[in-house]
Enzyme design. Structure first.
Site, PDB file in Angstrom:
ATOM      1  N   CYS A  19       0.867  -1.175   0.000  1.00 44.97           N
ATOM      2  CA  CYS A  19       0.000   0.000   0.000  1.00 44.97           C
ATOM      3  C   CYS A  19       0.903   1.224   0.000  1.00 44.97           C
ATOM      4  O   CYS A  19       1.788   1.352   0.841  1.00 44.97           O
ATOM      5  CB  CYS A  19      -0.886  -0.077   1.235  1.00 44.97           C
ATOM      6  SG  CYS A  19      -1.281   1.471   1.996  1.00 44.97           S
ATOM      7  N   CYS A  22       0.935   3.188   3.106  1.00 47.53           N
ATOM      8  CA  CYS A  22       1.751   2.569   4.167  1.00 47.53           C
ATOM      9  C   CYS A  22       3.217   2.935   3.948  1.00 47.53           C
ATOM     10  O   CYS A  22       3.957   3.198   4.895  1.00 47.53           O
ATOM     11  CB  CYS A  22       1.596   1.059   4.149  1.00 47.53           C
ATOM     12  SG  CYS A  22      -0.113   0.512   4.094  1.00 47.53           S
ATOM     13  N   ASP A 476      28.944  20.234 -24.992  1.00 45.28           N
ATOM     14  CA  ASP A 476      30.373  20.166 -25.268  1.00 45.28           C
ATOM     15  C   ASP A 476      30.487  19.713 -26.730  1.00 45.28           C
ATOM     16  O   ASP A 476      29.559  19.099 -27.257  1.00 45.28           O
ATOM     17  CB  ASP A 476      31.013  19.137 -24.334  1.00 45.28           C
ATOM     18  CG  ASP A 476      32.484  18.939 -24.630  1.00 45.28           C
ATOM     19  OD1 ASP A 476      33.201  19.932 -24.701  1.00 45.28           O
ATOM     20  OD2 ASP A 476      32.888  17.771 -24.816  1.00 45.28           O
ATOM     21  N   ASP A 670      30.880  14.616 -22.266  1.00 49.28           N
ATOM     22  CA  ASP A 670      31.304  13.216 -22.163  1.00 49.28           C
ATOM     23  C   ASP A 670      32.628  13.025 -21.471  1.00 49.28           C
ATOM     24  O   ASP A 670      32.884  11.970 -20.915  1.00 49.28           O
ATOM     25  CB  ASP A 670      31.385  12.584 -23.555  1.00 49.28           C
ATOM     26  CG  ASP A 670      32.638  13.030 -24.280  1.00 49.28           C
ATOM     27  OD1 ASP A 670      32.932  14.233 -24.226  1.00 49.28           O
ATOM     28  OD2 ASP A 670      33.324  12.195 -24.884  1.00 49.28           O
ATOM     29  N   ASP A 674      34.647  17.518 -18.387  1.00 52.81           N
ATOM     30  CA  ASP A 674      33.287  18.046 -18.294  1.00 52.81           C
ATOM     31  C   ASP A 674      32.679  17.855 -16.905  1.00 52.81           C
ATOM     32  O   ASP A 674      31.609  18.382 -16.628  1.00 52.81           O
ATOM     33  CB  ASP A 674      32.374  17.351 -19.320  1.00 52.81           C
ATOM     34  CG  ASP A 674      32.827  17.603 -20.755  1.00 52.81           C
ATOM     35  OD1 ASP A 674      33.332  18.708 -21.006  1.00 52.81           O
ATOM     36  OD2 ASP A 674      32.689  16.704 -21.585  1.00 52.81           O
TER      37      ASP A 674
END
Length: 777
Positions: A19, A22, A476, A670, A674
């Site tokens: 639930c 819950c 980039d 990548d 970066d």
């Protein structure tokens, strides 16, 4: 590191957590325990994640277990291994009550907590994990199961539970029909109604009573019990029984819908390999072992039809592999000796021998499983709103129901208590917030699942929601919009030098650099690089390389390096990257190196503009001419070139300041350079298939295919998810508002009330499941 500062992550499996309300109660209750730094309950995977400090770990976790069992006694608790800053320790402990001790073969997890700028991420099973072996028990956790009888009511019904519930519904219905249509009257008739009621809803009343004793009054069990017992109190016996029967029938359908949704979501995570075929010492025979038991450098064999269990390099064999589980791409990929292979790929035809390069805990498949399973710990604002809303909504409705029951009969002439109490009871039944509490987390989890099916890993529903508000996208260049595979396209010697002499000097200078341009020069040279007489290697950031060859200084780099050394140079008209070479203060010539634009890069920019992205920006460390040429080719709005890593962060901050506070900005990159920019952006997106591990850790979204066009797919999935979530909010609240009004005015009966609660929940859950149908969007 002091032990008091160590972060420990513990995961408890809550079997019987069926639930969503819950789950919310458990999360709110456990959060208040002193010593717990962070806590989240994943309703879909039934997991409670705790972050504690190691010096308080055991007592805090025991307290958390006791709290869970106080709130929901029917839940059975078992425990995964604990992670202390990347180290896995098996754990024995006990919750209150009787326990069964069993071994759970769940394997090693690798946890590590990182804080990147304003984003704080916890990454389990990432590359900083260290595995502790414990003899033959490596990879085994000690699992403890709380054996308490299930006295409560469940929203999920297995085959056995379903049969019992259907039998109860049938018996209750027969007794109700007998009570209505039999000639019996008085106590005999009332007894039939009472028996029908107890068979149909006795468990709900029992659970409500237990919850009240534990101080939890305002939940669905309480609302249903008060409403139906109230109906009995005012003599509406048939309706009291019928409402409980209909409610239980609705719960059955709701449980089935939630189960179906869970299975759809968990099938996305069905990429965990069961075994690995490891080559034995002789190299001819294989032995089937658990993927956790394979070490770096071991060789494994993957036969046709098998799933690749660990990341590695193909050493023998050729085959086509299905990468769709990781990348969402249906086109098979060809592998040959020397090819990189990721866990989760499915071998289609040939037999492959693979040298393992990462342990299972650090493998791609582990990272994906971890990211998808733990994504719900970072909740969206909408989820936080619904959690708060549900907390205050039910008590307010109960107070309003009490006012409806008692105020009008006291102030309106002709108003009867029986009539207004009935209206108040209808009002109570309608007020259950189940539809919102169940369907909204499922909607977001489904959106994250749909994204992962498309090769996009989203680390939290907060990031999925943030993608809706993105107006500025910063890319980039190298490896993101371009392939990052550089080739020497022209060799132009000067000062009477030959092409070979120019290439040799460039290769010597670039011998120790990891830069893709250096790699392309070494590939073009294709011979052994002379090392005799070479010394004093110096890489000048953003400029190039200085090195001494037989006492003569050799420079290889961009125009800035030549200017710094006071050497005159030639600037050709080209869109490629130029590497100038000088020896002993004399210009020797230059190389032109070109990087190819990715096939879908231009389409990606166009798709983003169609989605309402206001501005696209490209940042690059390359020369201005190169950056601008690529920018023009792709249709990027702004290009900033010749940037050092710190310049990229600065430029991002300027772009951040220029946009409206409501707008979000994405950075897509990548490389390892970066990482700071990924952490600084509102949403950092890493190209994960071939990108660096550091960039993947710092990012909030990982694109497994390395295709920039997948960013548009991620935004489309985010928009679709938000649309479905808000449809559910509007639908649930709208229907409830209408029925609440009808109930107050005496038009709606309890039948309509139960439909507005359970019926709406089932429809909302089914609507949330539509998110999963997004495929190759």
């Amino acid at each position: 590191m002091g032990t008091g500062q160590e972060q420990v992550k513990r995961e408890l499996l809550l079997d019987g957590l069926d639930c969503a309300n819950c789950a919310l109660k458990i999360e709110n209750g456990v959060k208040k325990i002193k010593g717990i730094n962070e806590c989240s309950v994943n309703f879909v995977t039934k997991t409670l994640s705790l972050h504690t400090t190691s010096d308080m770990d055991e007592q805090v976790v025991e307290e958390a277990k006791r709290k869970v069992l106080r709130l929901e006694p029917h839940i059975r608790i078992s425990e995964k291994g604990k992670h202390v800053n990347g180290h896995v320790h098996t754990h024995t402990g006990s919750a209150a009550g009787a326990h069964n001790h069993s071994h759970d073969h769940t394997g090693h997890d690798h946890g590590h907590s990182h804080s990147h700028g304003k984003h704080s991420h916890t990454h389990d099973q990432h590359q900083h994990g260290h595995t502790h072996e414990h003899g033959s028990h490596a990879g085994h956790d000690h699992s403890h199961t709380h054996d308490d009888t299930h006295a409560g009511h469940s929203h999920e019904h297995g085959a056995g539970q379903t049969k019992v519930l259907l039998a109860r519904l049938a018996a209750g219905s027969v007794l109700l029909a007998a009570a209505i249509w039999s000639p019996l009257e008085g106590w005999a008739q009332f007894t039939l109604y009472a028996l029908a009621y107890l068979i149909a809803g006795g468990d709900i009343v029992l659970q409500a009573s237990k919850n009240i004793i534990r101080g939890q009054v305002f939940d669905e069990y309480f609302l249903m019990s008060v409403a139906t017992l109230g109906a009995f109190a005012i003599g509406e016996y048939p309706e009291g029984v019928a409402v409980m029967l209909f409610y239980q029938l609705g719960e059955l359908f709701q449980g089935m819908a939630v189960n179906r949704s869970r299975k759809s979501i968990q099938s996305l995570m069905d990429i965990r390999p069961d075994y690995a075929n490891i080559l034995t010492g002789s190299g001819d025979e294989t032995r089937r072992v658990s993927p956790e038991d394979v070490r770096i450098g071991d060789r494994i064999v993957v036969k046709a039809g098998e799933r690749v269990p660990l990341d590695g390099i193909v050493r023998a064999g050729r085959s086509m592999v299905d990468t769709s589980a990781l990348t969402g791409e249906s086109v098979p990929r060809e592998l040959e000796p020397g090819s990189d292979v990721l866990s989760g790929f499915v071998n289609k035809n040939g037999m492959l021998t693979i040298e393992v390069t990462k342990t299972f805990g650090e493998s791609t498949v582990s990272k994906i499983l971890d990211l998808v399973q733990n994504a719900s710990s970072r909740k969206a604002k909408t989820e936080h709103f619904i959690s708060k809303f549900a907390r205050y909504y039910t008590p307010v409705v109960v107070i309003l129901a009490a006012l409806i029951a008692f105020v009008p009969p006291l102030i309106l002439s002709g108003a009867t208590f029986a009539d207004w109490i009935y209206r108040a009871l209808v009002f109570l039944v309608i007020s259950c917030p189940c539809a919102l509490v169940v369907s909204i987390p499922l909607g977001f989890f489904g959106g994250i699942g749909a994204a992962s099916r498309n090769g996009i890993l989203v680390k939290g529903s907060n990031y999925l929601e943030a993608l809706n508000d993105v107006k500025v996208v910063v890319f980039d260049k190298t490896g993101t919009l371009t392939k990052g595979v550089f080739k020497v396209t022209a060799i132009r010697p000067e000062g009477g030098r030959t092409e070979e002499e120019l290439m040799e000097l460039a290769a010597i200078a670039e011998a120790n650099s990891n830069h893709p341009i250096a790699e392309s020069i070494r590939v073009a040279w294709a011979k052994a690089i002379p090392t005799q007489g070479v010394e004093g290697y110096d890489e000048v950031a953003g400029h190039g390389i200085k090195v001494s060859v037989d006492g003569r200084e050799v420079l290889a780099g961009n125009a800035k390096l030549m200017k710094q050394a006071g050497i005159s140079y030639t600037t050709p008209e080209t869109a490629g990257t130029i590497v100038h070479v000088a020896e002993a203060g004399t210009y020797v010539g230059h190389l032109i190196i070109a990087d190819e634009v990715k096939d879908d890069a231009a389409a990606a920019i166009q798709a983003l503009k169609k989605l309402g992205i206001r501005k696209t920006v490209m940042l690059t460390g390359d020369a201005k001419a190169v950056g601008e040429a690529v920018g023009r080719e792709l249709g990027v709005d702004e290009v900033y070139a010749e940037l050092l890593p710190q310049d990229k962060v600065e430029r991002l901050e300027q772009l951040e300041a220029a946009k409206s506070p409501k707008e979000k900005m994405v950075f897509v990159g990548d490389g390892i350079n970066d990482t700071p920019v990924l952490a600084r952006a509102d949403v950092g997106v890493a190209m994960g298939g071939l990108g660096s591990d550091a960039a993947i850790e710092a990012a909030d979204v990982v694109i497994m295919t390395d295709e920039p066009s997948k960013l548009a797919s991620a935004i489309r999935i985010a928009k679709r998810t938000r649309m479905i979530v808000w449809q559910n909010i509007a639908f649930a609240l709208g229907v409830k508002a209408i029925f609440l009004l009808l109930g107050v005015f005496g038009i709606a009966t309890m039948w309509e009330a139960v439909f507005s609660d359970v019926g709406v929940t089932v429809l909302a859950v089914l609507n949330a499941m539509r998110v999963l149908r997004v495929k190759n969007i």
